[in-house]
Design a protein around this motif. Structure first.
Motif, PDB file in Angstrom:
ATOM      1  N   ILE A  37     -10.980   7.563   4.217  1.00 58.69           N
ATOM      2  CA  ILE A  37     -11.756   6.731   5.133  1.00 58.69           C
ATOM      3  C   ILE A  37     -11.069   5.379   5.230  1.00 58.69           C
ATOM      4  CG2 ILE A  37     -13.376   6.242   3.235  1.00 58.69           C
ATOM      5  CD1 ILE A  37     -15.424   5.579   5.428  1.00 58.69           C
ATOM      6  N   LEU A  39     -11.082   1.810   6.635  1.00 62.26           N
ATOM      7  CA  LEU A  39     -11.753   0.691   7.295  1.00 62.26           C
ATOM      8  C   LEU A  39     -10.756  -0.211   8.003  1.00 62.26           C
ATOM      9  CD1 LEU A  39     -14.401  -0.598   4.730  1.00 62.26           C
ATOM     10  CD2 LEU A  39     -14.683   1.074   6.528  1.00 62.26           C
ATOM     11  N   VAL A  97     -12.891   2.810   0.328  1.00 59.27           N
ATOM     12  CA  VAL A  97     -13.588   1.779   1.096  1.00 59.27           C
ATOM     13  C   VAL A  97     -13.147   0.393   0.633  1.00 59.27           C
ATOM     14  CG1 VAL A  97     -15.839   0.669   1.395  1.00 59.27           C
ATOM     15  CG2 VAL A  97     -15.617   3.117   1.729  1.00 59.27           C
ATOM     16  N   PHE A 101     -11.057  -2.239   2.674  1.00 60.60           N
ATOM     17  CA  PHE A 101     -11.733  -3.517   2.935  1.00 60.60           C
ATOM     18  C   PHE A 101     -10.807  -4.673   2.543  1.00 60.60           C
ATOM     19  CE2 PHE A 101     -14.613  -7.032   1.759  1.00 60.60           C
ATOM     20  CZ  PHE A 101     -15.352  -7.146   2.927  1.00 60.60           C
ATOM     21  N   ALA A 102     -10.138  -4.500   1.395  1.00 60.79           N
ATOM     22  CA  ALA A 102      -9.178  -5.519   0.959  1.00 60.79           C
ATOM     23  C   ALA A 102      -8.066  -5.664   1.991  1.00 60.79           C
ATOM     24  CB  ALA A 102      -8.594  -5.143  -0.400  1.00 60.79           C
ATOM     25  N   LEU A 103      -7.615  -4.546   2.546  1.00 59.26           N
ATOM     26  CA  LEU A 103      -6.563  -4.606   3.563  1.00 59.26           C
ATOM     27  C   LEU A 103      -7.038  -5.373   4.804  1.00 59.26           C
ATOM     28  CD1 LEU A 103      -4.997  -1.040   3.419  1.00 59.26           C
ATOM     29  CD2 LEU A 103      -3.999  -3.190   2.667  1.00 59.26           C
ATOM     30  N   ILE A 104      -8.315  -5.200   5.159  1.00 59.07           N
ATOM     31  CA  ILE A 104      -8.850  -5.954   6.311  1.00 59.07           C
ATOM     32  C   ILE A 104      -8.714  -7.448   6.049  1.00 59.07           C
ATOM     33  CG2 ILE A 104     -10.930  -6.573   7.588  1.00 59.07           C
ATOM     34  CD1 ILE A 104     -11.935  -3.852   7.336  1.00 59.07           C
ATOM     35  N   LEU A 105      -9.128  -7.867   4.829  1.00 56.27           N
ATOM     36  CA  LEU A 105      -9.056  -9.296   4.500  1.00 56.27           C
ATOM     37  C   LEU A 105      -7.624  -9.787   4.637  1.00 56.27           C
ATOM     38  CD1 LEU A 105     -11.334  -9.455   1.321  1.00 56.27           C
ATOM     39  CD2 LEU A 105     -11.928 -10.021   3.671  1.00 56.27           C
ATOM     40  N   ILE A 106      -6.682  -8.983   4.104  1.00 59.89           N
ATOM     41  CA  ILE A 106      -5.275  -9.393   4.133  1.00 59.89           C
ATOM     42  C   ILE A 106      -4.748  -9.432   5.571  1.00 59.89           C
ATOM     43  CG2 ILE A 106      -2.957  -8.765   3.397  1.00 59.89           C
ATOM     44  CD1 ILE A 106      -4.310  -7.538   0.881  1.00 59.89           C
ATOM     45  N   GLU A 109      -6.519 -12.440   7.657  1.00 64.01           N
ATOM     46  CA  GLU A 109      -6.028 -13.782   7.351  1.00 64.01           C
ATOM     47  C   GLU A 109      -4.533 -13.884   7.587  1.00 64.01           C
ATOM     48  OE1 GLU A 109      -8.000 -16.429   6.699  1.00 64.01           O
ATOM     49  OE2 GLU A 109      -9.579 -14.997   7.131  1.00 64.01           O
ATOM     50  N   GLU A 222     -12.922  -5.201  14.275  1.00 64.33           N
ATOM     51  CA  GLU A 222     -14.037  -4.634  13.519  1.00 64.33           C
ATOM     52  C   GLU A 222     -15.169  -4.090  14.392  1.00 64.33           C
ATOM     53  OE1 GLU A 222     -12.161  -7.196  12.086  1.00 64.33           O
ATOM     54  OE2 GLU A 222     -11.348  -5.490  10.982  1.00 64.33           O
ATOM     55  N   PRO A 223     -15.564  -4.805  15.467  1.00 65.75           N
ATOM     56  CA  PRO A 223     -16.581  -4.181  16.333  1.00 65.75           C
ATOM     57  C   PRO A 223     -16.124  -2.829  16.866  1.00 65.75           C
ATOM     58  CG  PRO A 223     -16.301  -6.491  16.903  1.00 65.75           C
ATOM     59  CD  PRO A 223     -15.225  -6.154  15.916  1.00 65.75           C
ATOM     60  N   ILE A 226     -16.324  -0.143  14.192  1.00 66.97           N
ATOM     61  CA  ILE A 226     -17.668   0.378  13.945  1.00 66.97           C
ATOM     62  C   ILE A 226     -18.094   1.318  15.064  1.00 66.97           C
ATOM     63  CG2 ILE A 226     -20.072  -0.322  13.735  1.00 66.97           C
ATOM     64  CD1 ILE A 226     -18.759  -2.803  12.183  1.00 66.97           C
ATOM     65  N   PHE A 229     -16.483   4.522  14.345  1.00 67.26           N
ATOM     66  CA  PHE A 229     -17.215   5.253  13.305  1.00 67.26           C
ATOM     67  C   PHE A 229     -18.398   5.993  13.920  1.00 67.26           C
ATOM     68  CE2 PHE A 229     -16.018   2.700   9.277  1.00 67.26           C
ATOM     69  CZ  PHE A 229     -14.875   3.453   9.186  1.00 67.26           C
ATOM     70  N   VAL A 230     -19.166   5.260  14.736  1.00 70.88           N
ATOM     71  CA  VAL A 230     -20.313   5.894  15.386  1.00 70.88           C
ATOM     72  C   VAL A 230     -19.824   7.105  16.189  1.00 70.88           C
ATOM     73  CG1 VAL A 230     -22.109   5.565  17.122  1.00 70.88           C
ATOM     74  CG2 VAL A 230     -21.657   3.773  15.459  1.00 70.88           C
TER      75      VAL A 230
END
Lengths: 307, 325
Positions: A37, A39, A97, A101-106, A109, A222-223, A226, A229-230
């Motif tokens: 999965i 993100l 997950v 999620f950590a990759l998103i932050l990296i 930024e 991110e929108p 999501i 995902f839906v």
């Protein structure tokens, strides 16, 4: 409300659905083959859009910008797969997950550090801009039609790739039994990197392609993630066809809900209250759709019976 | 005493001593930071019940956090604007105990509905579905103009608690800490109770649970509801800390951060969320001063923890969890 307006909204819904399909196809492919999965798929969408915007600004060549966006996202995806994600295939979903999620932050930024906080814009070349006149005198932006066509072509190519080529055969085999195809001499590690890069490339293409419509900004992925995902929850995880049907359903529901729900509520409420209620409900429409599908078919429209 | 038990005591002592020292030294901001950590810890304890004990990877707990925030915001908004909540019937309120009970009821109810739907699925579907429900609340809050829409709601004065002056930072901290301590105690008792054992079994071997005539889904649903109620309560306190509620409390980043702090401390450990929240708030504060791009460092740290230090900080300090006491 005129027929032209309705037709325009249906086309808008199709267009956003088709772009959603590009995102959802990659996600569902990656989950189907590797059980991962991801993100950070939205971040790859963002990378595609930013690289496309930068390329367009530098070269002024739009098609080149699209290709650059797609290639950059695919490269970023392959890099991430090799460095981080391949260690996570055997882990449980919670670890996946967190790592993604950590990759998103990296990514978020990192992109901010490279491109700054201000939104970028992509200008359309002359041959893609302006409205066209459709039958019944409907005026519609040519670029959005082109996006629908692009999405359909990609969907067709993807189907061909998966069902008619040797790589596709390996991908399908990988979904069923990874040990067996490894035993048959397929380099499973390389196949995984390839699938991931393919999915990432599709996300990057989607990001680059919608760049001229949306503004290219931090957090734009991110929108869409999501929504994707839906989409694949509705369509059934692992199914490309499910992703296609789900994406069109979500695109149409989201677009048409915003237009029609307030109108419907006006039939039996005062206008101001109807607009408010309709708008609130419209913003929730796709989630209600998803809940409905889950009640009827917990594994989605085209999902395997047992998850 | 086990090393984990000793660590827990040290953490508790720190949470009493540090804010008291900061209060005496006049470092009000540190007290506020500690309050933030304690409230996030409370939200994490809620999530940990679903995540650690029940094995339910919920990426939508911001829904409950936000509901708690909005329950407080709406009640206090009607109290401060002297308008009835329901025409001619219910007034708003500025009383924390009333707000808390409302919050718990509202978020438990939401958790029941979301849980009933989401628990029809498992694994990766569950993650995506909870995430999607969280987003549903987010967009609803944005479009709900009666209560501020995108701008959120400001509450002028912090709500009151009988016998306390909640405007004094250390008193409000004490209140939040007491709530956290109470919920931790409750959480500890639940883990030891028959229900806790059944929940463990529902996570590890649902088939065997069914074989002895218990419905694993129902057990998980109960855990999910309690988990949502605790996180909702934390949301109400968080809103009171900031005296502000906005759709950001529903954002999926918040769900992610709650999950991060649970993992950071140690998933499934009683004090995991507490340790995680303290580290998270400290990092946030410290790294924010070091670099504008502090999320990059948080991301890298998180990656390292996931890849190399499973079990979080408590796992590093106290070693592997024993299966049975």
């Amino acid at each position: 409300m005129t027929a032209a307006l309705i037709a325009e909204q249906v086309l808008n819904g199709l267009q956003s659905g088709i772009m959603l399909f590009l995102m959802a196809a990659g996600l569902t492919l990656i989950f189907g083959v590797m059980g991962l999965i991801n993100l950070a798929h939205g971040s790859l969408f963002m990378v595609g859009a930013f690289v496309a915007a930068a390329t367009a600004a530098m070269t002024g060549h739009f098609v080149l910008a699209l290709a650059a966006g797609m290639a950059a996202a695919a490269a970023a995806g392959a890099l991430v797969e090799v460095v981080v994600l391949r260690r996570l295939y055997d882990r449980d979903h919670l670890d996946q997950v967190l790592a993604t999620f950590a990759l998103i932050l990296i990514f978020t930024e990192g992109t901010r550090a490279v491109f700054g906080s201000f939104p970028l814009y992509i200008d359309l070349p002359l041959w893609l801009s302006g409205p066209v006149t459709l039958p019944f005198g409907i005026q519609y932006p040519f670029y959005r039609l082109a996006l629908i066509a692009l999405g359909l072509v990609v969907a067709g190519l993807l189907t061909l790739l998966i069902h008619r080529t040797r790589i596709g055969l390996q991908i399908r085999a990988g979904e069923n039994d990874r040990e067996m195809i490894a035993a048959l001499g397929v380099d499973i590690g390389r196949l995984y990197t390839l699938v991931f890069a393919l999915g990432a490339g599709l996300a990057g293409l989607a990001g680059a392609a919608v760049g001229p419509i949306l503004s290219v900004q931090i957090g734009m992925g991110e929108p869409v993630l999501i929504l994707a995902f839906v989409t694949i929850v509705i369509g059934g995880i692992g199914s490309i066809r499910g992703a296609f049907v789900g994406a069109l359903l979500v695109g149409l529901t989201d677009t048409l809900g915003g237009i029609f729900l307030p109108e419907i509520f006006k039939l039996f409420m005062e206008p101001a209250a109807a607009t408010r209620t309709g708008a609130s409900l419209a913003s929730m429409a796709i989630y209600i759709l998803m809940a409905g599908v889950l009640i009827l078919r917990p594994t989605g429209l085209y999902g395997a019976r047992a998850a | 005493m086990s090393r984990e038990g000793a660590l827990n005591l040290v953490v508790l002592a720190g949470l009493v001593a540090l804010p008291l020292w900061a209060h005496l030294a006049g470092e009000t901001f540190t007290v506020t930071l500690a309050t933030r950590a304690v409230i996030l810890a409370l939200a994490g304890v809620g999530l940990n019940l679903a995540l650690g004990a029940g094995g339910l990877v919920s990426l939508g707990h911001a829904a409950f956090f936000g509901l708690g925030g909005y329950a407080m915001g709406i009640l206090a908004f009607h109290a401060q604007s002297m308008t009835p909540l329901v025409d001619g019937l219910l007034p708003g309120t500025k009383s924390m105990p009333v707000i808390w009970l409302t919050t718990i009821a509202v978020s438990a109810l939401a958790a029941l509905v979301i849980g009933l739907l989401s628990l029809r699925t498992a694994g990766v579907y569950f993650i995506m579905v909870t995430l999607a429900f969280g987003q549903m609340f987010f967009y609803f809050a944005i479009s709900w103009n009666a209560y501020g829409g995108e701008d959120g709601l400001s509450i002028w004065v912090r709500n009151g608690f009988p016998g306390l002056n909640t405007l004094v930072p250390i008193q409000f901290y004490g209140l939040c800490f007491a709530v956290l301590a109470l919920v931790l105690l409750l959480s500890h008792l639940v883990r030891r109770s028959p229900f806790g054992l059944v929940l463990n079994a529902a996570r590890q071997v649902p088939a065997r649970l069914e074989a002895v005539g218990l419905d694993p889904t129902r057990v998980k649903l109960v855990a999910f509801v309690v988990s949502g109620a605790i996180t909702g309560l934390a949301g109400a306190l968080f809103a009171d800390l900031n005296r502000f509620v906005s759709p950001a409390m529903f954002s999926w980043q918040l769900s992610g951060e709650l999950m991060v702090l649970v993992i950071l401390g140690g998933v499934g450990r009683l004090f995991g969320p507490v340790v995680g929240a303290v580290i998270f708030v400290a990092l946030e504060h410290w790294l924010d001063g070091v670099s504008d791009y502090w999320h990059v460092y948080l991301g890298l740290l998180l990656l390292l923890i996931v890849l190399f230090a499973r079990g979080g900080v408590i796992g590093l300090v106290a070693g592997r969890e024993r299966a049975h006491d």
